[in-house]
Design a protein around this motif. Structure first.
Motif, PDB file in Angstrom:
ATOM      1  N   PRO A   1      31.279  61.610 -39.106  1.00 41.39           N
ATOM      2  CA  PRO A   1      30.045  62.315 -39.481  1.00 41.39           C
ATOM      3  C   PRO A   1      28.841  61.701 -38.752  1.00 41.39           C
ATOM      4  O   PRO A   1      28.868  60.510 -38.415  1.00 41.39           O
ATOM      5  CB  PRO A   1      29.916  62.072 -40.988  1.00 41.39           C
ATOM      6  N   PHE A   2      27.806  62.493 -38.529  1.00 46.58           N
ATOM      7  CA  PHE A   2      26.574  61.974 -37.935  1.00 46.58           C
ATOM      8  C   PHE A   2      25.804  61.129 -38.945  1.00 46.58           C
ATOM      9  O   PHE A   2      25.911  61.333 -40.157  1.00 46.58           O
ATOM     10  CB  PHE A   2      25.672  63.131 -37.488  1.00 46.58           C
ATOM     11  N   THR A   3      24.994  60.173 -38.415  1.00 47.62           N
ATOM     12  CA  THR A   3      24.051  59.415 -39.251  1.00 47.62           C
ATOM     13  C   THR A   3      22.676  59.456 -38.561  1.00 47.62           C
ATOM     14  O   THR A   3      22.591  59.766 -37.366  1.00 47.62           O
ATOM     15  CB  THR A   3      24.465  57.937 -39.393  1.00 47.62           C
ATOM     16  N   THR A   4      21.638  59.110 -39.287  1.00 46.85           N
ATOM     17  CA  THR A   4      20.277  59.187 -38.720  1.00 46.85           C
ATOM     18  C   THR A   4      20.118  58.277 -37.503  1.00 46.85           C
ATOM     19  O   THR A   4      19.283  58.545 -36.642  1.00 46.85           O
ATOM     20  CB  THR A   4      19.213  58.803 -39.774  1.00 46.85           C
TER      21      THR A   4
ATOM     22  N   ILE B   1      23.584  66.406 -40.782  1.00 51.68           N
ATOM     23  CA  ILE B   1      23.942  65.503 -41.886  1.00 51.68           C
ATOM     24  C   ILE B   1      24.017  66.286 -43.199  1.00 51.68           C
ATOM     25  O   ILE B   1      24.959  66.129 -43.979  1.00 51.68           O
ATOM     26  CB  ILE B   1      22.927  64.338 -41.964  1.00 51.68           C
ATOM     27  N   GLU B   2      23.057  67.177 -43.412  1.00 56.97           N
ATOM     28  CA  GLU B   2      23.023  67.951 -44.663  1.00 56.97           C
ATOM     29  C   GLU B   2      24.224  68.902 -44.759  1.00 56.97           C
ATOM     30  O   GLU B   2      24.878  68.994 -45.790  1.00 56.97           O
ATOM     31  CB  GLU B   2      21.714  68.729 -44.714  1.00 56.97           C
TER      32      GLU B   2
ATOM     33  N   ASP C   1      27.089  68.803 -43.036  1.00 61.92           N
ATOM     34  CA  ASP C   1      28.337  68.024 -43.047  1.00 61.92           C
ATOM     35  C   ASP C   1      29.547  68.795 -42.500  1.00 61.92           C
ATOM     36  O   ASP C   1      30.643  68.744 -43.062  1.00 61.92           O
ATOM     37  CB  ASP C   1      28.628  67.526 -44.479  1.00 61.92           C
TER      38      ASP C   1
ATOM     39  N   ASP D   1      19.167  66.049 -38.917  1.00 65.99           N
ATOM     40  CA  ASP D   1      19.065  66.180 -40.384  1.00 65.99           C
ATOM     41  C   ASP D   1      19.927  67.342 -40.884  1.00 65.99           C
ATOM     42  O   ASP D   1      20.591  67.243 -41.920  1.00 65.99           O
ATOM     43  CB  ASP D   1      17.605  66.422 -40.799  1.00 65.99           C
TER      44      ASP D   1
END
Ligand SMILES: CC(C)(COP(=O)(O)OP(=O)(O)OC[C@H]1O[C@@H](n2cnc3c(N)ncnc32)[C@H](O)[C@@H]1OP(=O)(O)O)[C@@H](O)C(=O)NCCC(=O)NCCS
Length: 203
Positions: free
Chosen positions: A21-24, A62-63, A65, A59
């Motif tokens: 998953p991506f992270t900030t 991430i939201e 997913d 963002d």
């Protein structure tokens, strides 16, 4: 029908890649390849013009997913994205009404083209979606001009399914091919709708 799908912390490893998953903290890597003109445009979106634009898209990743970050195993750099998207025209494609599926979309940093990395990532996600998520089918499309993406889909076993016109985030409409892959471990019998766009042949 569209299957429910969330990455939900899943990490997929291949020989050269880690999909996660991506992270900030991925903003700089994402901006580095998404801001190069001629990469996103091949997938129907404009290259990023500011790091703020990248942060906003990050963002959303991430939201929602549903978009994997494709990272090099060696060093961890993020070099691409692979989205497990909803397929379109769900109401019209009645052949899928009683089957569960999703559509794949992907982009790779131009610095890494031509090394077979995207087929490696796509094939690993196909295995995950069929074997662990129990999907029945996966679709994947390309604009007629995008022979690089056509090759990725051929290498991963997709078959030509329909000739369609896809609208892009750039405001254009592109003649395109939608490809289809059925879960080989299942018995799936499709009664196809809309013969005017169909190019699928069973063999
Ligand atoms: C499509 C894409 C993901 C392919 O990834 P990849 O890891 O380079 O895939 P491959 O290494 O298997 O190469 C696929 C084909 O690209 C072509 N190719 C290879 N290197 C290339 C380069 N440097 N420049 C242009 N085309 C190249 C070759 O035709 C190759 O097919 P071949 O292996 O039969 O020779 C990548 O080109 C990309 O990100 N393009 C922009 C975004 C995009 O098109 N996304 C898909 C939207 S549907």
């Amino acid at each position: 029908m569209n299957a429910e799908f969330k990455i939900n912390g899943k990490i997929i490893e291949t020989e050269r890649l880690v999909l996660r998953p991506f992270t900030t903290s991925d903003a700089d890597d994402l901006y580095e390849y998404a801001s190069v003109e001629g990469v996103g445009e091949m997938a129907g979106w404009r290259h990023h013009v500011s790091i703020d634009e990248t942060r906003s898209i990050l963002d959303t990743f991430i939201e929602e997913d549903k978009t994997f970050a494709i990272c090099l195993k060696d060093g961890g750099k993020v070099i691409g994205t692979l989205g497990v998207e909803k397929y379109g025209l769900e109401d019209k494609l009645t052949e899928f009404s009683s089957y569960k599926g999703r559509e794949m979309g992907y982009v790779l940093s131009k610095d890494y083209w031509g090394r077979g990395l995207m087929p490696e990532a796509v094939c690993a996600v196909i295995d995950y979606l069929f074997d662990e998520c129990d999907l029945d089918f996966i679709t994947c499309g390309y604009y007629d001009f995008n022979l690089q993406s056509k090759r990725v889909q051929e290498k991963c076993g997709f078959k030509p399914y329909r000739k369609v016109k896809m609208t892009t985030k750039l405001g254009t409409t592109e003649p395109s091919v939608l490809n289809l892959l059925l879960n080989p471990k299942k018995r799936i019998e499709l009664v196809f709708s809309h013969p005017e766009t169909l190019i699928y042949t069973e063999d």
